[in-house]
Design a protein around this motif. Structure first.
Motif, mmCIF file in Angstrom:
data_model
loop_
_atom_site.group_PDB
_atom_site.id
_atom_site.type_symbol
_atom_site.label_atom_id
_atom_site.label_comp_id
_atom_site.label_asym_id
_atom_site.label_seq_id
_atom_site.Cartn_x
_atom_site.Cartn_y
_atom_site.Cartn_z
ATOM 1 N N ARG A 35 6.740 5.445 12.324
ATOM 2 C CA ARG A 35 7.372 4.246 11.783
ATOM 3 C C ARG A 35 6.401 3.373 10.996
ATOM 4 N NH1 ARG A 35 9.730 3.658 17.323
ATOM 5 N NH2 ARG A 35 8.195 2.013 17.670
ATOM 6 N N SER A 36 5.129 3.749 10.990
ATOM 7 C CA SER A 36 4.110 2.865 10.413
ATOM 8 C C SER A 36 3.980 2.974 8.898
ATOM 9 C CB SER A 36 2.747 3.147 11.061
ATOM 10 O OG SER A 36 2.316 4.460 10.787
ATOM 11 N N GLY A 37 4.654 3.938 8.280
ATOM 12 C CA GLY A 37 4.588 4.031 6.826
ATOM 13 C C GLY A 37 4.101 5.368 6.333
ATOM 14 N N GLU A 84 0.855 -1.183 0.000
ATOM 15 C CA GLU A 84 0.000 0.000 0.000
ATOM 16 C C GLU A 84 0.893 1.236 0.000
ATOM 17 O OE1 GLU A 84 -3.071 0.117 2.897
ATOM 18 O OE2 GLU A 84 -3.974 -1.772 2.265
ATOM 19 N N CYS A 85 0.588 2.161 -0.889
ATOM 20 C CA CYS A 85 1.361 3.402 -1.084
ATOM 21 C C CYS A 85 2.867 3.126 -1.074
ATOM 22 C CB CYS A 85 0.976 4.479 -0.067
ATOM 23 S SG CYS A 85 1.116 4.012 1.665
ATOM 24 N N ASP A 86 3.270 2.155 -1.898
ATOM 25 C CA ASP A 86 4.678 1.801 -2.099
ATOM 26 C C ASP A 86 5.353 1.247 -0.849
ATOM 27 O OD1 ASP A 86 4.578 2.639 -4.760
ATOM 28 O OD2 ASP A 86 5.007 4.718 -4.197
ATOM 29 N N ASN A 87 4.573 0.803 0.121
ATOM 30 C CA ASN A 87 5.117 0.178 1.318
ATOM 31 C C ASN A 87 4.494 -1.191 1.514
ATOM 32 O OD1 ASN A 87 6.913 2.186 2.422
ATOM 33 N ND2 ASN A 87 5.107 3.400 2.889
ATOM 34 N N LYS A 88 5.274 -2.115 2.045
ATOM 35 C CA LYS A 88 4.733 -3.413 2.408
ATOM 36 C C LYS A 88 4.195 -3.328 3.831
ATOM 37 C CE LYS A 88 7.547 -6.308 -0.638
ATOM 38 N NZ LYS A 88 8.535 -7.418 -0.719
ATOM 39 N N GLN A 89 2.930 -3.687 3.993
ATOM 40 C CA GLN A 89 2.302 -3.617 5.301
ATOM 41 C C GLN A 89 1.875 -5.003 5.759
ATOM 42 O OE1 GLN A 89 -0.836 -0.682 4.927
ATOM 43 N NE2 GLN A 89 0.600 1.002 5.278
ATOM 44 N N ASN A 90 2.061 -5.248 7.035
ATOM 45 C CA ASN A 90 1.727 -6.536 7.630
ATOM 46 C C ASN A 90 0.312 -6.502 8.198
ATOM 47 O OD1 ASN A 90 4.428 -8.040 7.592
ATOM 48 N ND2 ASN A 90 4.995 -6.109 8.569
ATOM 49 N N PHE A 91 -0.544 -7.370 7.697
ATOM 50 C CA PHE A 91 -1.902 -7.514 8.211
ATOM 51 C C PHE A 91 -1.983 -8.848 8.954
ATOM 52 C CE2 PHE A 91 -2.264 -4.472 4.847
ATOM 53 C CZ PHE A 91 -3.284 -3.617 5.229
ATOM 54 N N VAL A 92 -2.583 -8.827 10.141
ATOM 55 C CA VAL A 92 -2.634 -10.042 10.953
ATOM 56 C C VAL A 92 -4.024 -10.224 11.557
ATOM 57 C CG1 VAL A 92 -0.187 -9.894 11.521
ATOM 58 C CG2 VAL A 92 -1.872 -8.880 13.078
#
Length: 240
Positions: free
Chosen positions: A157-159, A128-136
């Motif tokens: 730090r979250s993006g 998302e928006c050129d960042n890899k985000q961790n969904f759990v």
């Protein structure tokens, strides 16, 4: 002989159960940090606000790991459903969070935080928006207590969208000479002598007719915006 075979079968059955439990346990991960619940603003095609989504994310705060995990309710064909059914989320937050501002549920705005320990599973990594985000998937949460923490630093730090709960406004194009007011009243004094010519960030809702806002300033963090005042909601349209 039959008894021996029976006990052997039971023994191997128990071993199988043990390894099944152990394998699933390996998929459940524990982390310590800050759980944040927040309202994600939503607007229609005309820029008018509609009911926001309630969402949650978790910030790891130990020395070795500082990841941000976005919680999801379920998986779907497009990835995940990362907002929650309101009644269930409200019950969870009221049970687990110690300090909840009145306006959080009354006006469905803002954010709340609670330190503690989560267990999670089902990690899904999305871009998302050129960042890899961790969904759990959240399995459990145990509330705890901690010393003060710097939320702004943790959020940074979250993006790319560190404060997704923020609501930004612009003045409607057909409104002229709109001023920030010192009180939620047309008869109150203007905060500045010139009309508003910058975007606004909502601080809080006052009532159905007025909101308390700050003039956006790109040179400083949102919680340090200096110029604040009241403005009628009918003069505003949502910008984000």
């Amino acid at each position: 002989m039959n008894k021996i075979i029976y006990y052997v079968n039971v023994f191997f059955a128990l071993i199988s159960v043990f390894f099944m439990v152990d394998a699933s346990a390996k998929d459940v991960i524990k982390a310590t940090g800050i759980l944040q619940a927040y309202w994600m603003p939503q607007s229609d095609e005309n820029g008018q606000p509609k009911s926001p989504y309630i969402m949650m994310r978790f910030f790891e705060t130990n020395e070795k790991h500082n990841k941000t995990f976005y919680l999801y309710e379920s998986k779907n064909s497009k990835g995940v459903k990362d907002y929650f059914e309101e009644n269930k989320a409200e019950n969870f937050i009221k049970e687990k969070f110690k300090n909840i501002p009145e306006e959080f549920f009354k006006f469905k705005e803002g954010h709340v935080e609670q330190y503690g320990i989560i267990t999670y599973s089902g990690v899904v990594i999305l871009s998302e928006c050129d960042n890899k985000q961790n969904f759990v998937k959240l399995n459990s949460f145990i509330s705890g207590s901690t010393t003060r923490y710097n939320l702004q630093k943790i959020e940074s730090r979250s993006g790319c969208d560190s404060q997704p709960y923020s609501v930004m406004y612009t003045i409607k194009s057909n409104r002229k000479d709109v001023f920030l007011k010192s009180r939620p009243s047309e008869q109150s004094e203007n905060i500045e002598s010139k009309p508003i010519d910058k975007p606004l960030v909502k601080v809080k809702t006052v009532n159905d007719e007025w909101v308390y806002v700050a003039l956006y300033d790109a040179t400083m963090p949102a919680d340090m915006f200096k110029i604040k005042g009241y403005i009628r909601t009918q003069d505003l349209e949502v910008a984000n």
